[in-house]
Design an enzyme around this catalytic site. Structure first.
Site, PDB file in Angstrom:
ATOM      1  N   GLY A 109       0.845  -1.184   0.000  1.00 19.79           N
ATOM      2  CA  GLY A 109       0.000   0.000   0.000  1.00 19.79           C
ATOM      3  C   GLY A 109       0.881   1.235   0.000  1.00 19.79           C
ATOM      4  CB  THR A 110       0.469   4.571   1.587  1.00 21.12           C
ATOM      5  OG1 THR A 110      -0.829   4.788   1.028  1.00 21.12           O
ATOM      6  CG2 THR A 110       1.229   5.886   1.610  1.00 21.12           C
ATOM      7  CB  VAL A 111       3.858   1.964   4.516  1.00 20.10           C
ATOM      8  CG1 VAL A 111       5.220   1.664   5.141  1.00 20.10           C
ATOM      9  CG2 VAL A 111       3.125   3.018   5.333  1.00 20.10           C
ATOM     10  N   GLY A 112       4.236   0.319   1.847  1.00 18.75           N
ATOM     11  CA  GLY A 112       4.971  -0.690   1.092  1.00 18.75           C
ATOM     12  C   GLY A 112       5.551  -0.146  -0.195  1.00 18.75           C
ATOM     13  N   GLY A 153       5.997   6.101  13.702  1.00 21.70           N
ATOM     14  CA  GLY A 153       6.384   6.268  12.304  1.00 21.70           C
ATOM     15  C   GLY A 153       7.871   6.420  12.090  1.00 21.70           C
ATOM     16  CD  GLU A 162      -8.808   4.906   8.403  1.00 17.43           C
ATOM     17  OE1 GLU A 162      -9.643   4.703   7.490  1.00 17.43           O
ATOM     18  OE2 GLU A 162      -7.579   4.964   8.211  1.00 17.43           O
ATOM     19  CE  LYS A 177       1.032   4.213  16.753  1.00 14.05           C
ATOM     20  NZ  LYS A 177       0.629   5.530  16.196  1.00 14.05           N
TER      21      LYS A 177
END
Length: 420
Positions: free
Chosen positions: A10-13, A127, A183, A198
């Site tokens: 996706g965006t990160v991948g 992040g 979301e 986290k």
């Protein structure tokens, strides 16, 4: 050469694949070997993506490929990623993940399974901020006395706008959704659950303590009102959603909730979508980590840093920072035994005797008032806004129930904890 398979492009991948391509020369120089993104797993092969690696919709194409050295898991979720990561480790493949939920529930099981196989997860917390390596390696000489973290950019953005611009919670939630920060169902963020995952990861590294989200105090920001914002400004506080780990004797407080925090504290100045984490060590004192807590490139930067580290070392260091458990016995403090100061918002009948009854209820529960502000409302009632001296969580919760049933408090009381 180190060959990488990415599960979840996706965006990160996609950012991971592109960073490995765009910064190839400097990455190779730092890693000591070339790192090749070889294959990516996606759910929809027909969707166009700005990457130039081979794509598949079959996870086994990565897991069963003996040439793949590192599996990067970026799917999200818990059960399916847990199954995939276990299979990768059983096949001797190193793993890098950004999956905080997976680690919140299965980090100790995965550490045992990994053994000497590298398992890295820098991107799972804050992040692009390198807090995992800082806590696990850079601060490893210290007893960690406390951690306070703004670890959810959505909540921080919303609270910043509520404080600076006077926007109501419902208004700013819609804006955050329109901007893509929140979301359609924002519960995971605004309810404090994302930050709790986290915090649990950081607590394991700092204290070697195994706890699940269900074990700790978690509250969100959905009850924050303009009256709370006005009180905070009046008494020079900011309001932040913090993840807090604090060592008290041989017990650890773990909690996530909104706090009133003095506006001159460094962490109170972390605004917008940014993240900030304060760590206090017994020898180093306070250290502060600040940066982008989400976003494709920022999160991918942490993922690639983990891959480079694997290329350098080959063998994994202890996943959660301990070669063996600490000699001292550290346990999780019961939620009801937490001690702090509190802010209370009470909508009360504006008549004689009201304040006396409230003071009696608080006094009977060993709670003393530190400061108070009364603001009349249009309906003949008033908002009574007050802070307490330090008291015990179970006492304040009991008092809140008694206040709700007192006959002078008109709606359910609201409470925010104070961290000074």
């Amino acid at each position: 050469m180190l060959r990488v398979g990415i599960i979840g492009v996706g965006t990160v991948g996609a950012s991971v694949a592109n960073i490995l391509r765009d910064n190839k020369n400097i990455i190779t120089a730092r890693a000591g070997k070339e790192i090749i993104p070889t294959i990516g797993v996606v759910s929809n092969l027909h969707k166009k993506r700005d990457i130039d690696i081979k794509l598949t919709d079959n996870i086994d194409d990565v897991l069963n490929d003996d040439s793949i050295d590192v599996v990067v898991e970026l799917m999200g979720g818990i059960d399916k990623p847990n199954e995939i990561v276990r299979k990768a480790l059983q096949k001797g493949k190193a793993v890098v993940t950004a999956n905080k939920a997976l680690l919140a529930y299965h980090r100790y099981e995965l550490q045992e399974l990994a053994g000497d196989i590298p398992f890295e997860f820098e991107a799972a917390v804050a992040g692009g901020i390198p807090i995992i390596n800082a806590l696990r390696d850079g601060l490893s000489a210290n007893h960690i006395q406390s951690i306070q973290g703004i670890m959810n950019g959505t909540c921080n953005y919303m609270l910043t706008r509520m404080i600076n611009d006077g926007i109501s919670y419902n208004e700013i939630l819609k804006e955050a959704q329109d901007l893509g920060y929140a979301e359609a169902d924002p519960t995971f963020d605004v309810g404090g659950f994302d930050a709790s995952h986290k915090l649990l990861i950081l607590a394991s590294i700092a204290y070697g303590i195994d706890a699940k989200p269900e074990d700790i105090l978690i509250e969100g920001i959905d009850n924050i009102t303009k009256a709370d914002i006005e009180f905070a400004k009046e008494f020079e506080y900011s309001i932040k959603l913090l993840g807090i780990a604090k060592k008290v004797g041989q017990e650890i407080e773990l909690r996530v909730h909104p706090v009133l925090i003095p506006e001159d504290k460094m962490i109170a100045k972390v605004d917008g979508v940014m993240n900030g984490i304060s760590v206090v060590g017994d020898k180093v004192g306070e250290t502060m980590f600040y940066g982008a807590g989400a976003g494709g490139d920022a999160t991918a930067s942490a993922v690639v840093a983990n891959i480079i580290d694997i290329a350098r070392r080959g063998k994994g260091s202890p996943m959660l920072g301990f070669e063996k458990q600490p000699g001292e016995k550290i346990t999780l403090m019961s939620k009801e035994n937490i001690q702090t100061k509190y802010y209370l918002r009470l909508e009360v009948a504006d008549k004689s005797g009201t304040l006396a009854k409230i003071a009696t209820i608080l006094g009977d529960n060993s709670i003393s008032i530190e400061a108070m502000l009364q603001k009349p409302l249009k309906n003949g009632s008033a908002n009574l806004l007050l802070t307490t001296h330090t008291c015990i969580e179970k006492d304040i919760l009991k008092a809140m129930k008694e206040l709700e049933n007192s006959g002078v408090v008109l709606v359910k009381p609201a409470m925010i904890r104070i961290e000074e």
